[in-house]
Design an enzyme around this catalytic site. Structure first.
Site, PDB file in Angstrom:
ATOM      1  N   ASN A  12     -54.523  52.171 148.021  1.00 43.83           N
ATOM      2  CA  ASN A  12     -55.853  51.509 149.243  1.00 43.83           C
ATOM      3  C   ASN A  12     -56.674  52.255 149.590  1.00 43.83           C
ATOM      4  O   ASN A  12     -56.266  53.047 150.538  1.00 43.83           O
ATOM      5  CB  ASN A  12     -55.414  49.938 149.385  1.00 43.83           C
ATOM      6  N   TRP A  13     -57.737  52.710 148.395  1.00 47.36           N
ATOM      7  CA  TRP A  13     -58.578  54.476 149.309  1.00 47.36           C
ATOM      8  C   TRP A  13     -59.271  53.026 150.288  1.00 47.36           C
ATOM      9  O   TRP A  13     -59.533  54.357 151.367  1.00 47.36           O
ATOM     10  CB  TRP A  13     -59.543  54.545 148.194  1.00 47.36           C
ATOM     11  N   LYS A  14     -59.096  52.441 150.725  1.00 46.81           N
ATOM     12  CA  LYS A  14     -60.408  52.070 152.147  1.00 46.81           C
ATOM     13  C   LYS A  14     -61.684  52.328 152.188  1.00 46.81           C
ATOM     14  O   LYS A  14     -62.181  52.736 150.580  1.00 46.81           O
ATOM     15  CB  LYS A  14     -59.652  52.112 153.637  1.00 46.81           C
ATOM     16  N   HIS A 100     -56.548  41.666 153.000  1.00 45.16           N
ATOM     17  CA  HIS A 100     -56.166  43.116 153.904  1.00 45.16           C
ATOM     18  C   HIS A 100     -56.075  42.527 155.040  1.00 45.16           C
ATOM     19  O   HIS A 100     -56.789  41.675 156.053  1.00 45.16           O
ATOM     20  CB  HIS A 100     -56.855  44.058 153.232  1.00 45.16           C
ATOM     21  N   GLU A 102     -57.148  44.390 157.870  1.00 44.73           N
ATOM     22  CA  GLU A 102     -57.735  45.067 158.409  1.00 44.73           C
ATOM     23  C   GLU A 102     -59.325  43.921 158.232  1.00 44.73           C
ATOM     24  O   GLU A 102     -60.536  43.584 159.071  1.00 44.73           O
ATOM     25  CB  GLU A 102     -58.196  46.666 157.822  1.00 44.73           C
ATOM     26  N   GLU A 171     -47.908  43.372 154.133  1.00 47.64           N
ATOM     27  CA  GLU A 171     -48.078  44.484 155.090  1.00 47.64           C
ATOM     28  C   GLU A 171     -47.779  44.252 156.269  1.00 47.64           C
ATOM     29  O   GLU A 171     -48.902  43.681 156.885  1.00 47.64           O
ATOM     30  CB  GLU A 171     -49.478  45.183 154.358  1.00 47.64           C
ATOM     31  N   GLY A 177     -50.568  52.851 158.904  1.00 47.32           N
ATOM     32  CA  GLY A 177     -51.334  53.617 159.270  1.00 47.32           C
ATOM     33  C   GLY A 177     -50.588  54.097 160.929  1.00 47.32           C
ATOM     34  O   GLY A 177     -51.833  55.099 161.485  1.00 47.32           O
ATOM     35  N   SER A 214     -48.052  52.747 155.698  1.00 48.83           N
ATOM     36  CA  SER A 214     -47.045  53.653 155.905  1.00 48.83           C
ATOM     37  C   SER A 214     -45.632  54.323 154.776  1.00 48.83           C
ATOM     38  O   SER A 214     -44.919  54.872 154.842  1.00 48.83           O
ATOM     39  CB  SER A 214     -46.258  53.996 156.891  1.00 48.83           C
ATOM     40  N   GLY A 235     -52.378  53.608 151.279  1.00 49.90           N
ATOM     41  CA  GLY A 235     -53.755  53.505 152.311  1.00 49.90           C
ATOM     42  C   GLY A 235     -52.884  55.312 151.894  1.00 49.90           C
ATOM     43  O   GLY A 235     -53.837  55.544 150.871  1.00 49.90           O
ATOM     44  N   GLY A 236     -53.173  55.551 153.294  1.00 43.53           N
ATOM     45  CA  GLY A 236     -53.244  57.014 153.628  1.00 43.53           C
ATOM     46  C   GLY A 236     -52.945  58.150 152.381  1.00 43.53           C
ATOM     47  O   GLY A 236     -53.478  59.236 151.902  1.00 43.53           O
TER      48      GLY A 236
HETATM   49  P1  PGA Z   1     -51.114  53.179 155.195  1.00 45.36           P
HETATM   50  O1  PGA Z   1     -52.012  51.923 155.051  1.00 45.36           O
HETATM   51  O2  PGA Z   1     -50.544  53.337 153.596  1.00 45.36           O
HETATM   52  O3  PGA Z   1     -51.835  53.998 155.273  1.00 45.36           O
HETATM   53  O4  PGA Z   1     -49.951  52.122 156.107  1.00 45.36           O
HETATM   54  C1  PGA Z   1     -51.572  50.711 153.914  1.00 45.36           C
HETATM   55  C2  PGA Z   1     -52.819  49.530 153.627  1.00 45.36           C
HETATM   56  O5  PGA Z   1     -53.577  49.527 154.479  1.00 45.36           O
HETATM   57  O6  PGA Z   1     -52.970  48.797 152.390  1.00 45.36           O
END
Ligand code: PGA
Length: 254
Positions: A12-14, A100, A102, A171, A177, A214, A235-236
Site C-alpha cells: 500500500n503505497w499510500k 483503510h 486512514e 490492521e 507506521g 509495521s 505500507g512503509g
Molecule cells: P505500515 O502501514 O506497514 O507502514 O505500518 C500498513 C498500512 O497502513 O497498510
C-alpha cells in the site's frame, strides 16, 4: 482471487511516489520478484491513482496484480474528485483497498459506507481488500474482538460478497507506521475471530486474511508463518523494493 494457500504480499503505497520514482519502483519490484517462487507467493501493488495505468502496463503478464487504494460507491456520475471501481478496472486494476483506517479516520468513512463501496467494487469485477482494526483506546479497553466483529458485520456487503471475492486485512491502527506490532498470539486470535465470522457468514473458514501494521523484513517470517495469516498488507516497507521482496522471501522460508 479465490482462497489461496500462497502468501499474498500486498503493498500500500499510500500518497507517495510521483511518476518517475513510482515507475522506477515498479520496475525494480518486477525485476526483484523473479527471485521469488511464484507457486508460493502472490504479489499486489496498490500505488496512487496516478500510477495505476503505468503499473498495469508494466506488470502485464507477471504475477504482480495492481490495486487502487479507494473507489467511490457509484459507478459514474456527478462526484467531483472521485474515482470509480469501473475506472480502476478499466485501467487494469484487479484489487482495491477499502476502509483503510486512514480513510475511516481522516475521510470519516463509516463501515456502512465502506460496504457500499465494496459492493460496487465486486460488481465491477475487483477484489476489495477490506480493512478492519481497533485503535489504541479500544485495544487498551480490551475491546478489540468486539470492534473487529462489528467492523466485519458492517463493512462486508451482504450482497455480492463471498469468501472468494474479498480479502480481509486486519490492521490494528496503533501498529500502522509505528514500528509496534501485536503479539503473535494476538494476531492469531483476531485472525481466528475473522475465520469464525467467515464461517458464520459464508459457511467456510477459507478466506484470505492479511495482517498489516509495521510489517518489516525482520518480523515478516514470524507473522507470515502463523497458520491463519494469508499474507501481509505493507505500507512503509513496500516503498523500498529490497524490503518488499525481503518480506516475500521471509514468507517463503516459513
Ligand atoms: P505500515 O502501514 O506497514 O507502514 O505500518 C500498513 C498500512 O497502513 O497498510
Amino acid at each position: 482471487m479465490s482462497y489461496t494457500t500462497k502468501k499474498i504480499i500486498a503493498g500500500n503505497w499510500k500518497m507517495n511516489m510521483k511518476k518517475s520514482d513510482g515507475l522506477n519502483l515498479i520496475k525494480s519490484i518486477k525485476e526483484a520478484s523473479k527471485a521469488i517462487d511464484e507457486s508460493k507467493t502472490e504479489f499486489i501493488i496498490c500505488p496512487p491513482f496516478t500510477l495505476i495505468d503505468a503499473a498495469s502496463e508494466e506488470l502485464k503478464g507477471t504475477n504482480i496484480g495492481v490495486g487502487g487504494q479507494d473507489c467511490h460507491t457509484q459507478t459514474s456520475g456527478a462526484y467531483t474528485g472521485n474515482i470509480s471501481a469501473d475506472m480502476l478496472k478499466d485501467l487494469g486494476a484487479k484489487f482495491v483497498i477499502l476502509g483503510h483506517s486512514e480513510r475511516r479516520e481522516y475521510e470519516k468513512e463509516t463501515s456502512e459506507y465502506i460496504a457500499q463501496k465494496a459492493e460496487t467494487a465486486i460488481k465491477a469485477g475487483l477484489i476489495p481488500i477490506i480493512c478492519v482494526g481497533e485503535n489504541l483506546q479500544e485495544r487498551e479497553a480490551g475491546l478489540e474482538l468486539k470492534v473487529i466483529s462489528e467492523q466485519f458485520d458492517k463493512s462486508i456487503p451482504t450482497n455480492e460478497a463471498t469468501a472468494d471475492n474479498i480479502i480481509i486485512a486486519y490492521e490494528p491502527v496503533w501498529a500502522i507506521g509505528t514500528g509496534k506490532i501485536p503479539t503473535l498470539e494476538d494476531i492469531e486470535k483476531i485472525h481466528n475471530l475473522i475465520q469464525e465470522k467467515s464461517q458464520e457468514r459464508f459457511k467456510t473458514k477459507d478466506i484470505n486474511i492479511l495482517y498489516g501494521g509495521s510489517v518489516k523484513p525482520t518480523n515478516a517470517k514470524d507473522i507470515l508463518s502463523l497458520k491463519n495469516v494469508s499474507g501481509a498488507l505493507i505500507g512503509g516497507a513496500s516503498l523500498k523494493s529490497e524490503d518488499f521482496i525481503a518480506i516475500a522471501k521471509a514468507s517463503e522460508e516459513e
